[in-house]
Scaffold this motif. Structure first.
Motif, PDB file in Angstrom:
ATOM      1  N   ASN A 132      14.174  16.346 -20.679  1.00  0.00           N
ATOM      2  CA  ASN A 132      13.870  17.045 -21.805  1.00  0.00           C
ATOM      3  C   ASN A 132      12.047  17.664 -21.798  1.00  0.00           C
ATOM      4  OD1 ASN A 132      11.580  14.426 -20.897  1.00  0.00           O
ATOM      5  ND2 ASN A 132      13.113  13.280 -21.066  1.00  0.00           N
ATOM      6  N   ILE A 133      11.436  17.673 -22.373  1.00  0.00           N
ATOM      7  CA  ILE A 133      10.524  18.206 -22.480  1.00  0.00           C
ATOM      8  C   ILE A 133       9.322  17.289 -21.167  1.00  0.00           C
ATOM      9  CG2 ILE A 133       8.321  18.751 -23.253  1.00  0.00           C
ATOM     10  CD1 ILE A 133      10.111  19.626 -25.810  1.00  0.00           C
ATOM     11  N   PHE A 159       6.405  18.082 -31.033  1.00  0.00           N
ATOM     12  CA  PHE A 159       7.100  18.256 -32.950  1.00  0.00           C
ATOM     13  C   PHE A 159       6.471  17.866 -34.082  1.00  0.00           C
ATOM     14  CE2 PHE A 159      11.206  18.510 -30.463  1.00  0.00           C
ATOM     15  CZ  PHE A 159      10.998  19.773 -29.575  1.00  0.00           C
ATOM     16  N   GLY A 176       2.105  12.157 -35.992  1.00  0.00           N
ATOM     17  CA  GLY A 176       2.550  11.321 -37.458  1.00  0.00           C
ATOM     18  C   GLY A 176       2.747   9.612 -37.538  1.00  0.00           C
ATOM     19  N   GLY A 177       4.242   9.035 -37.514  1.00  0.00           N
ATOM     20  CA  GLY A 177       4.017   7.849 -38.157  1.00  0.00           C
ATOM     21  C   GLY A 177       3.683   6.998 -36.009  1.00  0.00           C
ATOM     22  N   GLN A 205      10.600  12.258 -31.311  1.00  0.00           N
ATOM     23  CA  GLN A 205       9.753  12.611 -30.707  1.00  0.00           C
ATOM     24  C   GLN A 205       8.185  12.718 -30.823  1.00  0.00           C
ATOM     25  OE1 GLN A 205       7.935  16.074 -30.242  1.00  0.00           O
ATOM     26  NE2 GLN A 205       8.497  16.439 -28.354  1.00  0.00           N
ATOM     27  N   GLU A 206       7.875  12.695 -31.841  1.00  0.00           N
ATOM     28  CA  GLU A 206       6.341  13.008 -31.601  1.00  0.00           C
ATOM     29  C   GLU A 206       5.586  11.554 -30.839  1.00  0.00           C
ATOM     30  OE1 GLU A 206       3.658  14.441 -34.656  1.00  0.00           O
ATOM     31  OE2 GLU A 206       1.976  15.042 -33.785  1.00  0.00           O
ATOM     32  N   TYR A 219      10.684   4.991 -20.494  1.00  0.00           N
ATOM     33  CA  TYR A 219      11.427   4.458 -21.826  1.00  0.00           C
ATOM     34  C   TYR A 219      12.765   5.000 -21.886  1.00  0.00           C
ATOM     35  CZ  TYR A 219      11.895   9.724 -24.323  1.00  0.00           C
ATOM     36  OH  TYR A 219      11.607  10.639 -24.187  1.00  0.00           O
ATOM     37  N   GLY A 225      11.325  20.752 -35.431  1.00  0.00           N
ATOM     38  CA  GLY A 225      11.427  20.619 -36.979  1.00  0.00           C
ATOM     39  C   GLY A 225      12.596  20.709 -37.145  1.00  0.00           C
ATOM     40  N   GLY A 230      15.003  17.842 -37.459  1.00  0.00           N
ATOM     41  CA  GLY A 230      15.350  16.365 -36.722  1.00  0.00           C
ATOM     42  C   GLY A 230      15.071  15.889 -38.174  1.00  0.00           C
ATOM     43  N   ALA A 231      13.790  15.153 -38.293  1.00  0.00           N
ATOM     44  CA  ALA A 231      12.854  14.220 -39.537  1.00  0.00           C
ATOM     45  C   ALA A 231      13.267  15.917 -40.227  1.00  0.00           C
ATOM     46  CB  ALA A 231      12.152  13.926 -38.958  1.00  0.00           C
ATOM     47  N   PHE A 232      12.499  16.747 -40.090  1.00  0.00           N
ATOM     48  CA  PHE A 232      11.798  18.090 -41.053  1.00  0.00           C
ATOM     49  C   PHE A 232      12.988  18.777 -40.578  1.00  0.00           C
ATOM     50  CE2 PHE A 232       7.576  18.397 -39.711  1.00  0.00           C
ATOM     51  CZ  PHE A 232       7.144  17.257 -40.726  1.00  0.00           C
ATOM     52  N   PHE A 286      15.270  22.948 -24.160  1.00  0.00           N
ATOM     53  CA  PHE A 286      16.151  21.218 -23.904  1.00  0.00           C
ATOM     54  C   PHE A 286      17.022  20.988 -25.326  1.00  0.00           C
ATOM     55  CE2 PHE A 286      12.284  21.493 -21.438  1.00  0.00           C
ATOM     56  CZ  PHE A 286      13.483  21.224 -19.838  1.00  0.00           C
TER      57      PHE A 286
HETATM   58  N1  AR6 Z   1      12.403  16.822 -26.005  1.00  0.00           N
HETATM   59  C1  AR6 Z   1      13.185  17.799 -26.089  1.00  0.00           C
HETATM   60  N2  AR6 Z   1      13.730  17.122 -27.567  1.00  0.00           N
HETATM   61  C2  AR6 Z   1      14.030  16.377 -28.324  1.00  0.00           C
HETATM   62  C3  AR6 Z   1      12.811  15.961 -27.974  1.00  0.00           C
HETATM   63  C4  AR6 Z   1      12.577  15.658 -26.022  1.00  0.00           C
HETATM   64  N3  AR6 Z   1      12.030  14.664 -25.942  1.00  0.00           N
HETATM   65  N4  AR6 Z   1      12.813  14.480 -28.458  1.00  0.00           N
HETATM   66  C5  AR6 Z   1      13.312  14.983 -29.094  1.00  0.00           C
HETATM   67  N5  AR6 Z   1      13.834  16.093 -29.130  1.00  0.00           N
HETATM   68  P1  AR6 Z   1      11.661  16.006 -33.919  1.00  0.00           P
HETATM   69  P2  AR6 Z   1      10.962  16.829 -35.986  1.00  0.00           P
HETATM   70  C6  AR6 Z   1      15.169  16.418 -30.178  1.00  0.00           C
HETATM   71  O1  AR6 Z   1      12.738  14.757 -35.331  1.00  0.00           O
HETATM   72  O2  AR6 Z   1      12.043  17.674 -36.749  1.00  0.00           O
HETATM   73  C7  AR6 Z   1       7.884  13.143 -36.571  1.00  0.00           C
HETATM   74  O3  AR6 Z   1       7.712  12.050 -37.283  1.00  0.00           O
HETATM   75  C8  AR6 Z   1      15.939  15.646 -30.555  1.00  0.00           C
HETATM   76  O4  AR6 Z   1      17.006  17.268 -31.309  1.00  0.00           O
HETATM   77  O5  AR6 Z   1      10.719  14.432 -33.736  1.00  0.00           O
HETATM   78  O6  AR6 Z   1      10.149  18.445 -35.904  1.00  0.00           O
HETATM   79  C9  AR6 Z   1       6.636  13.779 -36.933  1.00  0.00           C
HETATM   80  O7  AR6 Z   1       5.483  12.815 -37.053  1.00  0.00           O
HETATM   81  C10 AR6 Z   1      15.286  15.805 -32.864  1.00  0.00           C
HETATM   82  O8  AR6 Z   1      16.367  16.112 -33.083  1.00  0.00           O
HETATM   83  O9  AR6 Z   1      11.067  16.477 -34.832  1.00  0.00           O
HETATM   84  C11 AR6 Z   1       7.247  14.668 -37.925  1.00  0.00           C
HETATM   85  O10 AR6 Z   1       6.701  13.887 -39.032  1.00  0.00           O
HETATM   86  C12 AR6 Z   1      14.646  16.986 -32.482  1.00  0.00           C
HETATM   87  O11 AR6 Z   1      14.233  17.319 -30.508  1.00  0.00           O
HETATM   88  C13 AR6 Z   1       7.727  15.034 -37.785  1.00  0.00           C
HETATM   89  O12 AR6 Z   1       8.465  13.895 -37.407  1.00  0.00           O
HETATM   90  C14 AR6 Z   1      13.369  17.061 -33.463  1.00  0.00           C
HETATM   91  O13 AR6 Z   1      12.692  15.886 -33.291  1.00  0.00           O
HETATM   92  C15 AR6 Z   1       8.793  16.483 -37.072  1.00  0.00           C
HETATM   93  O14 AR6 Z   1      10.325  16.362 -37.300  1.00  0.00           O
END
Ligand code: AR6
Length: 527
Positions: free
Chosen positions: A279-280, A292, A299-300, A308-309, A346, A425, A427-429, A454
């Motif tokens: 991972n990153i 992200f 974010g939250g 992720q964030e 973690y 962008g 996952g949640a987005f 990754f």
């Molecule tokens: N390293 C690499 N890839 C990862 C990791 C990591 N540590 N963690 C997750 N992923 P997401 P978004 C991949 O949903 O869609 C937050 O609330 C994994 O496949 O966090 O940009 C922010 O505050 C995951 O599904 O990013 C924003 O409000 C994907 O990255 C919102 O989420 C996307 O991770 C942003 O959502």
């Protein structure tokens, strides 16, 4: 996909440019002078190399350009008694924290002493749940050592932070450098909820995220909050140890003033490493690591969010300080964070996230002791549908956003570190991983950085990305050319398609099979 045996593909990660050989976008010591639009563009709250607070004497400022510090003489509070007197809020804070805190009840009483107007609104059950659920040994550590240390950080605020930090407001390229101790002081204040309330209704703070931890203490999603509070416990515990370092952290708001004309960009694509494992944060050492983000950075993290964030922020709590400083990010803006340390180990993700205990961050440091970790917060758009992502406005916005995060005109190309990223962008987005991967590759290439991607366990995506990159590379497809393919896809693609269809389309275009064999899939125009 079980048929794919490889764990990674493309250029070996060992060949990728990293710090310290590469230059960071920002370092505490200095920023490229050409960037300093005004002399105030980089605020240093400490003097190197000892990280002593600067200025020497307290400089109390209370205005819309600075963080409103709890200790300011301007910080007044309306009492909740019948007389409705205005009193110094700092006096109330000092009063409350002078008392010993040995139980949850003491802690709650203290916090509500200077937040009395919220007595009936605030429910700190999440904090109570944490205190009641941690192991007895850790509970004693919390009350005997950690909490007194945090109290002292708050009570010594005027000595630790002698000038309020500047706010990083919209449209302004600006940086703030502080020490890790100063960050701890701000976080301790946030824990005790001492920051003046940021009303969304008031003009000056309407676009700033909340900093006080009150939502983290609220009763919803207790299990997630328990793990988050555990991370924060390990953070403060580590800060209280004699071995704790006190180097610098820099936050920088970056603005892309002139958006790129993507269509005509003849930059070649840069190298790509794709990995289905890792991972990153663990494997992107020395690279520009992507957060992200939400447009409200963090974010939250102080609420229910735990992707992720939020995970990154809670294992590296110094990043949470960015919330105090950073106004909502605009489409052409990002936030860079350098030197934030990781304090917790973690496992898991989202609901399965578990704090595993303290983490020793062995990342290399520069000559001033600053950790070489560099993270950039870029917020993607929420994808409303698959095909909508190819809308020119949407495409340009995402390309420019990523480019804003990756660019640095002041670093020679050969000294630029790679970007460590993944499914930004997606996952949640709700974005499509194939589309977003190409967008990030294009933006990074335009910024002259290679990409370390990754896929978060997705072997199929790894293989597809690698093959696509190989094809584009062999055919010397430029960023602009690839952009034109994406725009062309918008005309023929459909809502029910996916990134894999996009890749088939691009492959045909690149291989010039387009005119010979018109796939029936692409005959119809979307309505
Ligand atoms: N390293 C690499 N890839 C990862 C990791 C990591 N540590 N963690 C997750 N992923 P997401 P978004 C991949 O949903 O869609 C937050 O609330 C994994 O496949 O966090 O940009 C922010 O505050 C995951 O599904 O990013 C924003 O409000 C994907 O990255 C919102 O989420 C996307 O991770 C942003 O959502």
């Amino acid at each position: 996909d079980s048929s794919i045996k490889e764990k990674h593909m493309g250029t070996p990660i060992s060949e990728f440019p990293r710090t310290p050989e590469c230059i960071r976008s920002i370092s505490a010591e200095q920023l490229p002078s050409a960037d300093l639009g005004t002399t105030n563009a980089h605020q240093r709250l400490v003097k190197l190399p000892e990280s002593e607070p600067t200025p020497k004497e307290l400089h109390d400022i209370w205005n819309t350009e600075h963080v409103k510090m709890p200790y300011s003489t301007h910080n007044m509070y309306m009492t909740d008694d019948r007389n409705k007197r205005k009193v110094s809020r700092w006096d109330l804070i000092e009063e409350a924290l002078a008392e010993p805190i040995r139980t949850f009840q003491d802690l709650e009483n203290a916090i509500l002493h200077y937040n009395s107007l919220n007595k009936d609104k605030w429910d700190l059950y999440g904090l109570r749940y944490f205190i009641e659920s941690i192991k007895p040994k850790e509970r004693s550590q919390f009350f005997d050592n950690v909490l007194p240390f945090m109290k002292k950080l708050v009570l010594d605020s005027q000595k630790i932070i002698t000038e309020p930090p500047r706010l990083l407001k919209k449209g302004k390229v600006m940086s703030v450098t502080m020490s890790q101790e100063q960050a701890a002081c701000l976080l301790a204040n946030a824990f005790f909820c001492t920051f003046p309330y940021r009303s969304r209704r008031k003009d000056e703070y309407s676009n700033f995220p909340e900093m006080n931890f009150v939502n983290l203490f609220a009763p919803y999603q207790q299990d997630r909050k328990f793990e988050k509070l555990k991370c924060l416990f390990y953070y403060f515990k580590a800060r209280n140890e004699k071995t704790a370092t006190n180097s610098c952290i820099t936050f920088r708001r970056q603005v892309l003033k002139d958006p790129i004309e993507w269509e005509y960009l003849d930059s070649p694509l840069k190298k790509l490493h794709v990995s289905a494992v890792g991972n990153i944060e663990d494997d992107g050492e020395g690279m520009l690591q992507v957060d992200f983000a939400n447009k409200y950075v963090g974010g939250g993290v102080l609420g229910r969010g735990l992707v992720q964030e939020e995970i990154r922020f809670i294992i590296c709590p110094e990043m949470i300080v960015s919330r105090l400083l950073t106004e909502e990010l605009d489409d052409n803006e990002c936030l860079l964070m350098t030197g934030c340390q990781r304090y917790s180990d973690y496992a898991g993700y989202s609901d399965s996230f578990k704090c595993l205990g303290p983490y020793e961050d062995k990342t290399l440091r520069d000559e001033n002791g600053q950790l070489l970790t560099e993270v950039v917060a870029i917020d993607a758009l929420v994808a409303r549908s698959f095909i909508n992502q190819f809308n020119v406005r949407h495409l340009n916005r995402e390309l420019n956003k990523a480019y804003c995060g990756f660019m640095n005109p002041h670093i020679p190309d050969e000294n630029k570190s790679a970007v460590a990223t993944g499914n930004w962008g997606c996952g949640a987005f709700g974005g499509d991983v194939y589309v977003k991967a190409l967008i990030q590759l294009m933006a990074a290439s335009a910024a002259k950085r290679s990409v370390c991607y990754f896929t978060f366990g997705d072997s199929r995506l790894m293989e597809a990305l690698h093959k696509m990159h190989e094809l584009l590379w062999e055919n010397k497809v430029s960023v602009g050319e690839l952009y034109r393919y994406l725009v062309a896809f918008h005309k023929v693609g459909r809502h029910d398609q996916s990134g894999e269809d996009l890749f088939i389309f691009v492959r045909r275009k690149v291989s010039n099979e387009d005119d010979i064999d018109q796939s029936p899939n692409y005959d119809e125009e979307t309505p």
